[in-house]
Design a protein around this motif. Sequence first.
Motif, mmCIF file in Angstrom:
data_model
loop_
_atom_site.group_PDB
_atom_site.id
_atom_site.type_symbol
_atom_site.label_atom_id
_atom_site.label_comp_id
_atom_site.label_asym_id
_atom_site.label_seq_id
_atom_site.Cartn_x
_atom_site.Cartn_y
_atom_site.Cartn_z
ATOM 1 N N PRO A 151 0.495 -1.349 -0.042
ATOM 2 C CA PRO A 151 -0.208 0.034 -0.181
ATOM 3 C C PRO A 151 0.742 1.651 -0.060
ATOM 4 O O PRO A 151 1.967 1.446 1.080
ATOM 5 N N THR A 152 0.338 2.381 -0.933
ATOM 6 C CA THR A 152 1.036 3.614 -1.025
ATOM 7 C C THR A 152 0.813 4.662 0.076
ATOM 8 O O THR A 152 -0.582 5.186 -0.381
ATOM 9 N N ASP A 153 0.514 5.095 0.774
ATOM 10 C CA ASP A 153 0.157 6.669 1.499
ATOM 11 C C ASP A 153 0.680 7.688 0.537
ATOM 12 O O ASP A 153 1.819 8.037 1.125
ATOM 13 N N MET A 154 -0.215 8.319 0.015
ATOM 14 C CA MET A 154 0.147 10.154 -0.138
ATOM 15 C C MET A 154 -0.255 11.064 0.995
ATOM 16 O O MET A 154 -1.221 11.097 1.095
ATOM 17 N N GLN A 155 1.061 11.171 1.534
ATOM 18 C CA GLN A 155 0.713 12.376 1.928
ATOM 19 C C GLN A 155 0.789 13.421 2.236
ATOM 20 O O GLN A 155 1.251 14.122 0.752
ATOM 21 N N PHE A 156 -0.411 14.160 3.078
ATOM 22 C CA PHE A 156 -1.012 15.665 2.548
ATOM 23 C C PHE A 156 -1.641 16.422 4.391
ATOM 24 O O PHE A 156 -0.981 15.726 5.650
ATOM 25 N N GLU A 157 -1.442 17.592 3.970
ATOM 26 C CA GLU A 157 -1.599 18.488 5.266
ATOM 27 C C GLU A 157 -2.068 19.277 4.935
ATOM 28 O O GLU A 157 -2.206 20.371 4.238
ATOM 29 N N ALA A 158 -3.674 19.360 5.626
ATOM 30 C CA ALA A 158 -4.757 20.167 5.802
ATOM 31 C C ALA A 158 -4.275 21.750 6.474
ATOM 32 O O ALA A 158 -4.143 21.735 7.730
ATOM 33 N N PHE A 159 -4.267 23.150 6.102
ATOM 34 C CA PHE A 159 -4.619 24.154 7.157
ATOM 35 C C PHE A 159 -5.520 24.951 7.168
ATOM 36 O O PHE A 159 -6.046 25.433 5.604
ATOM 37 N N TYR A 160 -5.718 25.774 8.071
ATOM 38 C CA TYR A 160 -6.348 27.217 7.856
ATOM 39 C C TYR A 160 -5.642 27.992 7.364
ATOM 40 O O TYR A 160 -4.446 28.393 8.281
ATOM 41 N N ARG A 161 -6.285 28.876 6.315
ATOM 42 C CA ARG A 161 -4.961 29.744 5.902
ATOM 43 C C ARG A 161 -6.405 31.247 5.620
ATOM 44 O O ARG A 161 -7.289 31.440 5.617
ATOM 45 N N SER A 162 -5.654 32.345 6.410
ATOM 46 C CA SER A 162 -6.294 33.424 7.060
ATOM 47 C C SER A 162 -6.195 34.395 5.652
ATOM 48 O O SER A 162 -5.818 34.059 4.720
#
Length: 183
Positions: A151-162
């Motif tokens: 299995p491949t985990d494609m990593q991302f990150e979510a942020f709140y942007r002003s």
Amino acid sequence: MRALPLHLSMGFALSLFGTSVFATTGTINFEGKITSSTCPIEIVNPGDGSIGNLVKMVDVNASRYTAVDQDRGGKPFSLRLTPDSGCGLAAPPDTNTATVTFSGLADGDHFAIRSSADAAQGVAIVIKDKTGSSVKNGDASAEYALSSTDPTDMQFEAFYRSTAANVKAGVASADIAFVVKIN
């Protein structure tokens, strides 16, 4: 009254007394569904390994935003592709790559939060790929190498942007679709 010719009257009489064969009718029911996914992709929370389509964002105090384009409250998540799950991955030793395109209600190049009476104001959601670059709404991410055996985990990150210097506190949720393109 005029008499019917003999052959017509005989045919009519036989039809009244003869055996009839009727066709039976019925109904065939078809059941199924058309899906939008060609292969199963799991959304993984790297923190605890849970799988589901909810990425629980970190609560951020509105006072932490003092200018436009500040990112706060990063939350990692992964999209997992598994070989032999119908995704069309090449067999070993060949390798594939994939990109991900996210799309949703736009707030500039990023993703607007859902509108409601108690919604936060002055923020959007931004998604960053493995390079740390923002993935714009409707654009492809960086390429991810896919394993043909694991299995491949494609990593991302979510942020709140002003999106404004003054952010108003409230609910900050969004629905963002994704498409994985295997190259």
